[in-house]
Design a protein around this motif. Structure first.
Motif, PDB file in Angstrom:
ATOM      1  N   HIS A 131       0.824  -1.209   0.000  1.00  0.00           N
ATOM      2  CA  HIS A 131       0.000   0.000   0.000  1.00  0.00           C
ATOM      3  C   HIS A 131       0.862   1.264   0.000  1.00  0.00           C
ATOM      4  O   HIS A 131       0.529   2.254  -0.656  1.00  0.00           O
ATOM      5  CB  HIS A 131      -0.922  -0.010   1.218  1.00  0.00           C
ATOM      6  N   ALA A 132       1.963   1.229   0.731  1.00  0.00           N
ATOM      7  CA  ALA A 132       2.849   2.389   0.770  1.00  0.00           C
ATOM      8  C   ALA A 132       3.418   2.686  -0.618  1.00  0.00           C
ATOM      9  O   ALA A 132       3.494   3.853  -1.036  1.00  0.00           O
ATOM     10  CB  ALA A 132       3.978   2.158   1.771  1.00  0.00           C
ATOM     11  N   GLY A 143      -1.045  -5.766  -8.536  1.00  0.00           N
ATOM     12  CA  GLY A 143      -0.006  -6.795  -8.542  1.00  0.00           C
ATOM     13  C   GLY A 143       0.926  -6.682  -7.345  1.00  0.00           C
ATOM     14  O   GLY A 143       1.399  -7.695  -6.809  1.00  0.00           O
ATOM     15  N   LEU A 144       1.196  -5.458  -6.899  1.00  0.00           N
ATOM     16  CA  LEU A 144       2.012  -5.263  -5.699  1.00  0.00           C
ATOM     17  C   LEU A 144       1.353  -5.896  -4.480  1.00  0.00           C
ATOM     18  O   LEU A 144       2.015  -6.521  -3.649  1.00  0.00           O
ATOM     19  CB  LEU A 144       2.225  -3.770  -5.442  1.00  0.00           C
ATOM     20  N   ALA A 150      -0.620  -8.393  -4.468  1.00  0.00           N
ATOM     21  CA  ALA A 150      -0.600  -9.849  -4.607  1.00  0.00           C
ATOM     22  C   ALA A 150       0.781 -10.436  -4.372  1.00  0.00           C
ATOM     23  O   ALA A 150       0.929 -11.455  -3.678  1.00  0.00           O
ATOM     24  CB  ALA A 150      -1.101 -10.232  -6.006  1.00  0.00           C
ATOM     25  N   VAL A 151       1.811  -9.792  -4.925  1.00  0.00           N
ATOM     26  CA  VAL A 151       3.146 -10.404  -4.984  1.00  0.00           C
ATOM     27  C   VAL A 151       4.047  -9.983  -3.829  1.00  0.00           C
ATOM     28  O   VAL A 151       4.739 -10.823  -3.236  1.00  0.00           O
ATOM     29  CB  VAL A 151       3.826 -10.062  -6.331  1.00  0.00           C
ATOM     30  N   LEU A 152       4.066  -8.703  -3.504  1.00  0.00           N
ATOM     31  CA  LEU A 152       5.056  -8.195  -2.557  1.00  0.00           C
ATOM     32  C   LEU A 152       4.972  -8.856  -1.173  1.00  0.00           C
ATOM     33  O   LEU A 152       6.016  -9.191  -0.598  1.00  0.00           O
ATOM     34  CB  LEU A 152       4.937  -6.675  -2.434  1.00  0.00           C
ATOM     35  N   PRO A 153       3.779  -9.057  -0.579  1.00  0.00           N
ATOM     36  CA  PRO A 153       3.748  -9.731   0.730  1.00  0.00           C
ATOM     37  C   PRO A 153       4.361 -11.124   0.710  1.00  0.00           C
ATOM     38  O   PRO A 153       5.017 -11.529   1.683  1.00  0.00           O
ATOM     39  CB  PRO A 153       2.256  -9.787   1.063  1.00  0.00           C
ATOM     40  N   VAL A 154       4.172 -11.851  -0.383  1.00  0.00           N
ATOM     41  CA  VAL A 154       4.765 -13.190  -0.498  1.00  0.00           C
ATOM     42  C   VAL A 154       6.282 -13.083  -0.480  1.00  0.00           C
ATOM     43  O   VAL A 154       6.964 -13.824   0.243  1.00  0.00           O
ATOM     44  CB  VAL A 154       4.281 -13.880  -1.792  1.00  0.00           C
ATOM     45  N   LEU A 155       6.809 -12.153  -1.259  1.00  0.00           N
ATOM     46  CA  LEU A 155       8.257 -11.982  -1.341  1.00  0.00           C
ATOM     47  C   LEU A 155       8.832 -11.510  -0.001  1.00  0.00           C
ATOM     48  O   LEU A 155       9.845 -12.052   0.480  1.00  0.00           O
ATOM     49  CB  LEU A 155       8.596 -10.985  -2.447  1.00  0.00           C
ATOM     50  N   PHE A 198      -4.523 -13.663   2.595  1.00  0.00           N
ATOM     51  CA  PHE A 198      -5.020 -12.307   2.350  1.00  0.00           C
ATOM     52  C   PHE A 198      -4.561 -11.749   1.004  1.00  0.00           C
ATOM     53  O   PHE A 198      -5.061 -10.700   0.576  1.00  0.00           O
ATOM     54  CB  PHE A 198      -4.587 -11.374   3.483  1.00  0.00           C
ATOM     55  N   THR A 199      -3.639 -12.415   0.314  1.00  0.00           N
ATOM     56  CA  THR A 199      -3.250 -11.962  -1.028  1.00  0.00           C
ATOM     57  C   THR A 199      -4.217 -12.457  -2.103  1.00  0.00           C
ATOM     58  O   THR A 199      -4.173 -11.959  -3.237  1.00  0.00           O
ATOM     59  CB  THR A 199      -1.831 -12.437  -1.375  1.00  0.00           C
TER      60      THR A 199
END
Length: 510
Positions: free
Chosen positions: A213-214, A309-310, A312-317, A337-338
């Motif tokens: 979100h940031a 996409g951020l 979806a992907v960034l929390p996993v990474l 939650f993604t």
């Protein structure tokens, strides 16, 4: 099949988007009817998700995580708070909610799991609203349907744990962030702060989504340089984290006990198991990943795809990187939650394909490929390999007042046989837990303190029900300590053995 161009109804970045062509003038129903249907585009995915979540939700027995929920809420409010001071603090808000819920609506399997189904349905509504805001009404409907068809969505909509509430809170936060960036008023930022706070209170690991979100806020700010975006977001996050901070601190103190069973994730684990666990099906995960790539190839309208996409992907990474340290947090259900973001991104790609027949084909493919996953999650013993309900029925049929019980603990204490029996036994069956010196409630813990002298704990009991794992042809005392086994066999020479799926129930008599 081409994804090179976004559909003409895709929404530009700086506004709520033009009216969807599907609600414009032309032959067919009047525009007012279609406009009203478009405004309710969130309702149909929510109803579909709720129906999938409720389907056969009362047939599967409680598994170990749900037994922990029952263990916690089957206490007084003060006893529950004592427990949370020692363990499971990060799940405490959910426990307190479900304790109040069951006091109003009862403790049946359906009622225990209904809040999760309702929460997941709410998440589906926010999936559709987010997709409409970023893209168009068609994409919104497709995103909601895709979300409802994910096997793991149904799986955790049928579970008495807090994961569905986290999915709902993060999905709501993403939508509310988009609204706040359109018009950054105090009221909109306040709603965003509430959703972020709820996500953190129900599962603090989910707060990694704030990094996504940031970045989205920063991307929007760089385009218009509007200070209210940065200041509003920062103040909202601070306000959201203040109530969650004590829980984060307490949870960090308990992290060794809570997560000591998780190991540092490898890339092989991610490739082989993570995506299958996240979506509930390997093939469904491959479908989503393939469709999610399509919007990134557009020549127009890429930024909405990058933004979602951020999420979806960034929390996993980020969680994978963090988990390379001393404590691992990387687990498929911790990243559920993604899924709303994955559904929106996949729907954007699927809706952009030409001809339109590919859209229907994609939905059918997800449905068909996910059928086995949907079937598996509703099969008996899909979550545990023992039938505690049948074991409880055997005990209830032969019960006499004054009987004792010796459920398996030891290496299998996490299976919580005693809690499973307690849930399924009739209210008029009261068994003395033979080898317990101090109960779990007295300790303020999930597990009791066991007797140091098993023979002395047996006392003058006339009959004891021994419940252990495995078939009736095996050892009735498998998993018990040598001292416990000796005490039982010495005091009770008579033995009646009954087998149920995955368990052995043995009645010992003097």
């Amino acid at each position: 099949m081409s994804a090179s161009r976004v559909s003409s109804s895709a929404q530009p970045l700086t506004g709520t988007g033009p009216a969807d062509p599907s609600v414009s003038c032309g032959d067919g129903p009047e525009p007012g009817v279609l406009a009203r249907a478009a405004r309710l585009v969130w309702l149909w995915p929510a109803l579909l998700t709720l129906a999938c979540g409720l389907y056969r939700s009362g047939r599967l027995e409680l598994w170990r995580d749900e037994l922990a929920t029952w263990n916690a809420i089957d206490r007084s409010r003060g006893e529950l708070l004592d427990l949370l001071g020692n363990v499971d603090a990060v799940t405490g808000v959910y426990y307190l909610f479900i304790q109040q819920w069951t006091s109003l609506f009862g403790h049946s399997l359906v009622m225990l799991r209904l809040p999760s189904a309702l929460a997941m349905a709410g998440a589906a509504a926010f999936v559709a609203l987010t997709a409409r805001k970023l893209f168009d009404t068609r994409t919104a409907l497709v995103a909601g349907v895709l979300f409802a068809l994910i096997p793991s969505v149904s799986r955790y909509a049928q579970e008495a744990r807090g994961y569905a509430f986290v999915v709902l809170a993060v999905a709501a936060a993403t939508f509310l962030l988009l609204r706040a960036m359109e018009r950054p008023t105090t009221g909109r930022w306040a709603l965003y702060a509430v959703s972020v706070c709820v996500a953190g209170l129900f599962h603090m690991i989910s707060l990694v989504f704030l990094g996504s979100h940031a970045l989205i806020v920063l991307m929007r700010w760089r385009k218009g340089r509007e200070r209210r975006l940065l200041s509003g977001f920062a103040l909202a996050v601070v306000a959201a984290l203040i109530p969650a901070t004590p829980l984060v601190v307490l949870g960090q103190r308990q992290v060794g006990r809570q997560l000591d069973w998780l190991h540092r994730p490898t890339l092989q684990y991610v490739a082989d198991l993570f995506w299958r666990g996240l979506f509930g099906s390997t093939w469904v995960s491959l479908c989503f990943l393939a469709m999610a790539v399509l919007p990134l190839a557009w020549h127009r309208g890429r930024r909405p795809a990058y933004e979602i996409g951020l999420v979806a992907v960034l929390p996993v990474l980020v969680l994978w990187i963090i988990s390379q340290g001393s404590t691992a947090y990387f687990l498929d259900r911790y990243l559920l939650f993604t899924l709303p973001a994955w559904a929106v991104l996949a729907a954007a790609g699927l809706s952009a394909l030409r001809p339109r027949a590919f859209l229907a084909l994609g939905l059918v493919a997800v449905l068909v490929l996910g059928l086995n996953g949907q079937r598996v999650i509703r099969k008996p013993f899909s979550r545990e390999n023992f039938d505690a309900k049948s074991a409880a029925a055997v005990i209830a049929e032969g019960y006499k007042p004054g009987d004792g019980v010796a459920p398996l603990r030891g290496h299998a204490v996490f299976l919580q046989y005693n809690i499973a029996l307690d849930y399924y036994l009739p209210d008029d069956v009261h068994l003395k837990d033979v080898f317990v010196a101090r109960s779990a409630v007295e300790r303020g813990d999930l597990y009791p303190e066991l007797c140091k002298d098993p023979a002395a704990c047996i006392g003058d009991l006339r009959r004891v029900w021994v419940v252990t794992e495995g078939s009736a042809d095996g050892n009735s005392f498998s998993g018990f300590s040598p001292a416990q086994t000796k005490a039982l066999t010495s005091a009770f020479p008579k033995r009646t053995v009954t087998g149920v799926p995955g368990m052995t129930v043995t009645l010992l008599e003097r």
